[in-house]
Design an enzyme around this catalytic site. Sequence first.
Site: not given
Ligand code: GDP
Ligand code: IMO
Ligand code: MG
Length: 425
Positions: A13, A16-18, A38, A40-42, A222, A303, A329
């Site tokens: 989290d 990465k998606g951004k 598993n 979730g890329h926003t 991840q 988180r 962030k």
């Molecule tokens: P990923 O799994 O690595 O793609 O990240 P996630 O999407 O799970 O979580 C990142 C969160 O932070 C998302 O809600 C994004 O929209 C948000 N985000 C990304 N970059 C920034 C930033 O620079 N500032 C803020 N405030 N939010 C951000």
């Molecule tokens: P992104 O790509 C954050 C965590 C779970 C748990 C552990 C094992 O969005 O960064 P799993 O379902 O893979 O067997 O869970 O890994 N986990 C993540 N935490 N971001 C993720 O993906 C995750 N994918 C799995 O919360 O602790």
């Molecule tokens: Mg994520």
Amino acid sequence: MALDVLLGLQWGDEGKGKIVDVLTPKYNVIARFQGGPNAGHTLEFNNIKHVLHTIPSGIFRENTKNVIGNGVVIDPIIFKNEIDKLKQMNVAIEENLFISKKAHLILPTHRLLDAASEKAKGKNKIGSTLKGIGPTYMDKTGRNGLRVGDILTNDFKEKYDQLVEKHAKLLTFYAFDYDLAPAEKEWFESIELLKKLTLVDSEYFLNNELRNGSNILAEGAQGTLLDIDFGSYPFVTSSNTTSSGTSTGLGIAPNKINNVIGIFKAYCTRVGSGPFPTELFDETGKKIQEVGHEFGATTGRERRCGWLDIPALKYAIMINGATELSMMKADVLSGFDTIKVCTHYKINGRLVDYMPYDICDADIEPVYIELKGWTEDLTQMVSIDELPSAMQDYIDFLEDTLETPITIVSVGPNRNQTLIRKQYA
Ligand code: GDP
Ligand code: IMO
Ligand code: MG
């Protein structure tokens, strides 16, 4: 003509998606190499907020090929939902999405096994996303798995039944009650959609792209500290999330890897169980969680939040061979009098700056230095020069300590809220 990798240096989290979305115009192909729903890329742009689980984050850009590599595990039901949403937004799925025949399938019974295993672990549960990730990779290495290419064979249903029979026996062991019928029906309907998409021998596809001069970006899921080998085992996911996973997950040789872009948040978060040396249990942790909206994109779980952890970051940079860094962030840290950074761990009275083997059991006390905070709102800033000097000092300190250039500073979730600090190599 190069493969770059972008991956998380923390517990997932990181954003990465951004950043994949921001960098996509420089690439012809974006490829996922491991993990599955598993993740979730926003992505945020044009007032749209979109969360991707299985599909690479280059999908919104025109003329970009998106590949789901052999190392990924696919749940056809979640995948179909993702595709349906994208189609409503007129995204060119048929033209731009390519799926490896060697990617493994998550069955409804894999999800049940994940839930049963977590329940049996009780308070020692991993805190998995319950998407069936672990059981699917177990069947892959156990040589029982079903792959995307199997859906095209005449005896697919028999193969499926055989595997489900094995799972049913395992579920008896767990004494886990379930009703498979509704999910099974939806699963087979979703398989029909998968059949209509472009299934490829992705290792040939990607190597041909390279040969023809394409630039490829591999998108990690991840984070490094969740890697099956190098993470805080057993509180990890079931794949290699690190740069070496690119070769096995895509079939591209290691000597083709050029840049490795490591992403980290200006602080730390973790969702699920497991060690987190700098975790904050106080008001500061709550404030970071609130301001940063730190709730899971896949599960909605809170988180856990804490200060930046240098020993963990250095470890991640080493394991991945990160050549440059994106700091995410940064805007969330505005308004703190001081910003703490953990430079060492104290374990049994000894100062260490590495990740100890027994990180899950060791009594780790983080040792912090304090840096001056800033109050300015960073979210409207458009150039790196506008950043307050205290923030510039924070970045300079990290860059010196981590011995790796910080090329991107992200100051908000939107595509546009991205400051380029040094020219991207
Ligand atoms: P990923 O799994 O690595 O793609 O990240 P996630 O999407 O799970 O979580 C990142 C969160 O932070 C998302 O809600 C994004 O929209 C948000 N985000 C990304 N970059 C920034 C930033 O620079 N500032 C803020 N405030 N939010 C951000
Ligand atoms: P992104 O790509 C954050 C965590 C779970 C748990 C552990 C094992 O969005 O960064 P799993 O379902 O893979 O067997 O869970 O890994 N986990 C993540 N935490 N971001 C993720 O993906 C995750 N994918 C799995 O919360 O602790
Ligand atoms: Mg994520």
